[in-house]
Design a protein around this motif. Sequence first.
Motif, PDB file in Angstrom:
ATOM      1  N   SER A 149       0.818  -1.211   0.000  1.00 22.62           N
ATOM      2  CA  SER A 149       0.000   0.000   0.000  1.00 22.62           C
ATOM      3  C   SER A 149       0.852   1.262   0.000  1.00 22.62           C
ATOM      4  N   THR A 150       2.146   1.123   0.213  1.00 18.82           N
ATOM      5  CA  THR A 150       3.042   2.269   0.178  1.00 18.82           C
ATOM      6  C   THR A 150       3.303   2.621  -1.276  1.00 18.82           C
ATOM      7  N   PRO A 151       3.230   3.913  -1.601  1.00 23.13           N
ATOM      8  CA  PRO A 151       3.508   4.276  -2.997  1.00 23.13           C
ATOM      9  C   PRO A 151       4.929   3.849  -3.383  1.00 23.13           C
ATOM     10  N   PRO A 152       5.054   3.363  -4.609  1.00 21.79           N
ATOM     11  CA  PRO A 152       6.376   2.908  -5.039  1.00 21.79           C
ATOM     12  C   PRO A 152       7.366   4.068  -5.125  1.00 21.79           C
ATOM     13  N   SER A 153       8.605   3.781  -4.805  1.00 19.81           N
ATOM     14  CA  SER A 153       9.641   4.809  -4.940  1.00 19.81           C
ATOM     15  C   SER A 153       9.950   4.975  -6.421  1.00 19.81           C
ATOM     16  N   PRO A 154      10.507   6.122  -6.789  1.00 18.28           N
ATOM     17  CA  PRO A 154      10.823   6.315  -8.214  1.00 18.28           C
ATOM     18  C   PRO A 154      11.752   5.217  -8.704  1.00 18.28           C
ATOM     19  N   ARG A 155      11.477   4.754  -9.908  1.00 21.82           N
ATOM     20  CA  ARG A 155      12.308   3.702 -10.506  1.00 21.82           C
ATOM     21  C   ARG A 155      13.669   4.272 -10.868  1.00 21.82           C
ATOM     22  N   PRO A 156      14.701   3.465 -10.656  1.00 22.96           N
ATOM     23  CA  PRO A 156      16.014   3.920 -11.119  1.00 22.96           C
ATOM     24  C   PRO A 156      15.989   4.046 -12.640  1.00 22.96           C
ATOM     25  N   THR A 157      16.711   4.991 -13.128  1.00 21.65           N
ATOM     26  CA  THR A 157      16.729   5.183 -14.575  1.00 21.65           C
ATOM     27  C   THR A 157      17.963   4.526 -15.176  1.00 21.65           C
ATOM     28  N   GLY A 158      17.844   4.143 -16.407  1.00 20.55           N
ATOM     29  CA  GLY A 158      18.967   3.568 -17.144  1.00 20.55           C
ATOM     30  C   GLY A 158      19.722   4.669 -17.858  1.00 20.55           C
ATOM     31  N   PRO A 159      20.524   4.299 -18.821  1.00 24.39           N
ATOM     32  CA  PRO A 159      21.289   5.300 -19.571  1.00 24.39           C
ATOM     33  C   PRO A 159      20.373   6.190 -20.413  1.00 24.39           C
ATOM     34  N   THR A 160      20.799   7.428 -20.584  1.00 25.23           N
ATOM     35  CA  THR A 160      20.068   8.394 -21.403  1.00 25.23           C
ATOM     36  C   THR A 160      20.873   8.651 -22.677  1.00 25.23           C
ATOM     37  N   THR A 161      20.212   8.578 -23.830  1.00 21.58           N
ATOM     38  CA  THR A 161      20.883   8.858 -25.096  1.00 21.58           C
ATOM     39  C   THR A 161      20.938  10.367 -25.300  1.00 21.58           C
ATOM     40  N   LEU A 162      22.155  10.908 -25.376  1.00 21.44           N
ATOM     41  CA  LEU A 162      22.349  12.342 -25.613  1.00 21.44           C
ATOM     42  C   LEU A 162      22.436  12.653 -27.101  1.00 21.44           C
ATOM     43  N   ALA A 163      23.004  11.727 -27.865  1.00 24.35           N
ATOM     44  CA  ALA A 163      23.172  11.919 -29.313  1.00 24.35           C
ATOM     45  C   ALA A 163      23.320  10.545 -29.946  1.00 24.35           C
ATOM     46  N   ASP A 164      22.971  10.476 -31.234  1.00 26.89           N
ATOM     47  CA  ASP A 164      23.130   9.214 -31.946  1.00 26.89           C
ATOM     48  C   ASP A 164      23.335   9.466 -33.431  1.00 26.89           C
ATOM     49  N   GLY A 165      23.738   8.424 -34.128  1.00 29.44           N
ATOM     50  CA  GLY A 165      23.962   8.545 -35.561  1.00 29.44           C
ATOM     51  C   GLY A 165      24.228   7.188 -36.197  1.00 29.44           C
ATOM     52  N   LYS A 166      24.187   7.161 -37.511  1.00 27.72           N
ATOM     53  CA  LYS A 166      24.442   5.948 -38.298  1.00 27.72           C
ATOM     54  C   LYS A 166      25.849   6.028 -38.888  1.00 27.72           C
ATOM     55  N   LEU A 167      26.554   4.917 -38.837  1.00 30.59           N
ATOM     56  CA  LEU A 167      27.888   4.860 -39.423  1.00 30.59           C
ATOM     57  C   LEU A 167      27.800   4.815 -40.942  1.00 30.59           C
ATOM     58  N   ILE A 168      28.692   5.566 -41.587  1.00 31.82           N
ATOM     59  CA  ILE A 168      28.826   5.505 -43.043  1.00 31.82           C
ATOM     60  C   ILE A 168      30.218   4.957 -43.365  1.00 31.82           C
ATOM     61  N   SER A 169      30.375   4.427 -44.554  1.00 34.42           N
ATOM     62  CA  SER A 169      31.642   3.834 -44.974  1.00 34.42           C
ATOM     63  C   SER A 169      32.618   4.897 -45.440  1.00 34.42           C
ATOM     64  N   HIS A 170      33.880   4.679 -45.110  1.00 34.37           N
ATOM     65  CA  HIS A 170      34.970   5.479 -45.649  1.00 34.37           C
ATOM     66  C   HIS A 170      35.932   4.525 -46.356  1.00 34.37           C
ATOM     67  N   GLU A 171      37.122   4.320 -45.816  1.00 35.55           N
ATOM     68  CA  GLU A 171      38.112   3.453 -46.459  1.00 35.55           C
ATOM     69  C   GLU A 171      37.615   2.015 -46.609  1.00 35.55           C
ATOM     70  N   HIS A 172      36.828   1.540 -45.648  1.00 36.06           N
ATOM     71  CA  HIS A 172      36.290   0.171 -45.692  1.00 36.06           C
ATOM     72  C   HIS A 172      34.787   0.223 -45.454  1.00 36.06           C
ATOM     73  N   THR A 173      34.065  -0.738 -46.012  1.00 37.40           N
ATOM     74  CA  THR A 173      32.624  -0.813 -45.819  1.00 37.40           C
ATOM     75  C   THR A 173      32.329  -0.937 -44.326  1.00 37.40           C
ATOM     76  N   THR A 174      31.513  -0.019 -43.820  1.00 37.06           N
ATOM     77  CA  THR A 174      31.214   0.053 -42.393  1.00 37.06           C
ATOM     78  C   THR A 174      29.743   0.361 -42.211  1.00 37.06           C
ATOM     79  N   SER A 175      29.092  -0.337 -41.274  1.00 37.08           N
ATOM     80  CA  SER A 175      27.693  -0.051 -40.958  1.00 37.08           C
ATOM     81  C   SER A 175      27.461  -0.258 -39.469  1.00 37.08           C
ATOM     82  N   GLY A 176      26.313   0.217 -39.010  1.00 40.14           N
ATOM     83  CA  GLY A 176      25.944   0.128 -37.603  1.00 40.14           C
ATOM     84  C   GLY A 176      25.513   1.495 -37.109  1.00 40.14           C
ATOM     85  N   SER A 177      25.344   1.612 -35.815  1.00 41.05           N
ATOM     86  CA  SER A 177      24.938   2.894 -35.249  1.00 41.05           C
ATOM     87  C   SER A 177      25.785   3.214 -34.026  1.00 41.05           C
ATOM     88  N   VAL A 178      25.748   4.493 -33.652  1.00 42.68           N
ATOM     89  CA  VAL A 178      26.520   5.005 -32.521  1.00 42.68           C
ATOM     90  C   VAL A 178      25.575   5.770 -31.618  1.00 42.68           C
TER      91      VAL A 178
END
Length: 188
Positions: free
Chosen positions: A62-91
Motif C-alpha cells: 500500500s506504500t507508494p512505489p519509490s521512483p524507478r532507477p533510470t537507465g542510460p540516457t541517449t544524448l546523441a546518436d547517428g548511423k555509421l557511413i563507410s569510408h576506407e572500408h565498408t562500415t555499418s551500424g549505429s553510434v
Amino acid sequence: MERVRRALSRPVGVVALVLTVMVVGAGLYWFQPWKLWQNETVDEALPGAVEAPAAPTGPAASTPPSPRPTGPTTLADGKLISHEHTTSGSVRLLRLPDGSHTVRLENLDTSNGPDLHVWLTDAPVKEGKAGWHVFDDGEYVNLGKLKGNKGDQNYTLPADVDPARFTSVSIWCDRFDVSFGAAELGRT
C-alpha cells in the motif's frame, strides 16, 4: 675469371635474398593482411542498465512505489557511413545513471585492421574519399582500441571530457591515418 663471377654473384644473391625477406616481413607486419579474413565479434551489454525493482507485497504494497532507477540516457546518436572500408551500424552517446558518459557502437560491421581505434571528434562527417582523413585535423579523444570489428561495444569517456564539444565518432586506423567509417552525432 669464372671463379670471380661466382664469388661475386653469391654475396649479391644472398644480400638480395636477405633484403627481400626483410621487405616482405616489414610489409606483413605493417599491413597485417590476414586480418582481412579474421572477424572479432564483441557483444557487450548496454552499460548502466538497471532492472526495475520487484513490486512490493504484503503491508508494503500500500506504500507508494519509490521512483524507478533510470537507465542510460541517449544524448546523441547517428548511423555509421563507410569510408576506407565498408562500415555499418549505429553510434549512441550515453549518459549513465552515475553521470559518466559512454560511446556505444551497436550492430557494428566493418573490416578488421592493424591498428583501429574509436575516436570522438569535432570533425564533420563527409561521404566518400573526402571524409577519409578529416578526423585528425581538429580535436579528438581516442577512446581506445576497437574491441572487435563486429557487434555491440562500449567505450567510456574520460571524466574530464565534455561530450557536448564533439560532433562525430570515427573508427580510425592509426597505422594509416584513415577513417574506416564514421557517424555524425545528432543531439536528441
